[in-house]
Design an enzyme around this catalytic site. Sequence first.
Site, PDB file in Angstrom:
ATOM      1  N   ASP A 102       0.842  -1.206   0.000  1.00 14.33           N
ATOM      2  CA  ASP A 102       0.000   0.000   0.000  1.00 14.33           C
ATOM      3  C   ASP A 102       0.870   1.246   0.000  1.00 14.33           C
ATOM      4  OD1 ASP A 102       0.812  -0.548   2.689  1.00 14.33           O
ATOM      5  OD2 ASP A 102      -0.781   0.742   3.453  1.00 14.33           O
ATOM      6  N   GLU A 166       0.228  -1.189   5.739  1.00 19.34           N
ATOM      7  CA  GLU A 166       1.292  -0.632   6.582  1.00 19.34           C
ATOM      8  C   GLU A 166       1.076   0.860   6.837  1.00 19.34           C
ATOM      9  OE1 GLU A 166       5.141   1.298   7.598  1.00 19.34           O
ATOM     10  OE2 GLU A 166       3.821   1.698   5.918  1.00 19.34           O
TER      11      GLU A 166
END
Length: 478
Positions: A102, A166
């Site tokens: 991400d 994350e």
Amino acid sequence: KGLGGQKHQRASQIPSQFSQGERVAMKEALKGAIHIPTVSFGPKELNTTALAEFGEYIRSVFPTVFKTSFVQHEVIGEYSHLFTVQGSDPSLQPYMLLAHSDVVPAPDEGWEVPPFSGLERDGFIHGRGTLDNKNSVMAILQALELLLLRNYIPRRSFFIALGHDEEISGHNGAQKIAALLQARGVQLAFIVDEGNFILDGFIPNLKKPFAIIAVTEKGAINLMLQVNTTPGHSSAPPKETSIGILAAAVSRLEQTPMPNMFGSGLLKTTLQELAHEFPFPTNIILSNLWLFGPLVSRLIERNYITNALVRTTTALTMFNAGVKVNVIPPVAQAIINFRVDPAQTVQEVLELVKNIVADNRVQFQVLSAFDPLPVSPSDHQALGYQLLRQTIRSVFPEVNIVAPGVCIGNTDSRHYANLTTGIYRFNPLYLNPQSFRSIHGINEKISVRAYETQVKFIFEFVQNADTDQEPVPHLHEL
Ligand SMILES: CCCCCCCC/C=C\CCCCCCCC(=O)N[C@@H](Cc1ccccc1)C(=O)O
Ligand SMILES: [Zn+2]
Ligand SMILES: [Zn+2]
């Protein structure tokens, strides 16, 4: 040096040389990854369509990884990926490579090229995630793909964990993978994650780049401050409103830095290791921190990046108040993001904050907090650290200094603290202050050459990790 001789290592290493066709394929694969907007917008707001597409994408560009019998692939928390690469020697403790797919949002404004274009220009691949952290996701899988194509079978088992959230705390990705591995009774020799880099140009007077392997990371606190006052007509305002009281409180916090912890931190060790790279008289100053420590710590805190290495930082990140132009606001809220110095705890910082605010009309609510992470070993016996060091020396022979340090940001690796005592945060890439600002900022980019070198680094690292030798004391070069 560091690791023992070659006796018990694999007879011959597969050379880290890639054909022209492979080099083109690897950069094209990264461009395609950048093109998929796997953005984490907020706590529960992810682009799940893009994350699903990303899962399909890695299957298509790394077919050998997905069809090799000794590589097991599992999807965790819907969009994270766990690969188990079974080694041939079960007596060797496994390790793990981490990365995340991400990225933070990237509105088009200010970018030289659209942030999700993955365009190549002047030898650079541009876009969100080229440094943080699709480069690592793709380089890890790319290195494994190339090793498998060369019929490589590892001796030491390893895991690859690719988180998908994350940037919004890792609760559905890394945390779930860690829980699964713990339930399976896995203990790891070490973990390598994103974090520090080979730093270039961060210290005035130091022309040479140096590699910092982060052996700890700062803690964090998200603290909400709130002030409630009685609402009313703005034509007859009270002497102070909730907005005024809160603004004064947060301003006091911003104007009162947390104490400088230089004396009690790892930074001293890092600087001592760097000392002989500096010209006179800086080399003498850094070799005698017992005397010059106060001077050095004052110089370090002058720069906003190095300041983060010596203290808990205070960042006012959100402020909300007011309902209408002519209504006295009933409530004002602010959120402050602290990054806790490894020499302090969350509790100590909260005490200091209350003393600085010193206004009992201000209420505190800790939204989330965790202490700084334990310091991983970096001595001659520390396998993960020594393997990184050995591979840095081989892939970046021009880098003379490899030193332990602190990661000022937070990484998914903190969720794995129960699985190992050796967590190392290091990206095998050069970073200068401008590229540092591009991480979460604008014009994030990676040179094609740097990306190829990252693949090479992992390609060599995985093979180096097949050693069954205990690291041995290293001798300083004469
Ligand atoms: C003598 C040495 C000089 C050194 C200069 C320091 C240069 C700093 C170099 C690199 C630091 C980069 C840190 C990148 C890792 C951060 C990854 C990240 O962005 N993490 C997010 C994760 C997060 C955590 C909690 C909630 C939401 C997101 C973060 O830290 O914000
Ligand atoms: Zn990251
Ligand atoms: Zn990030």
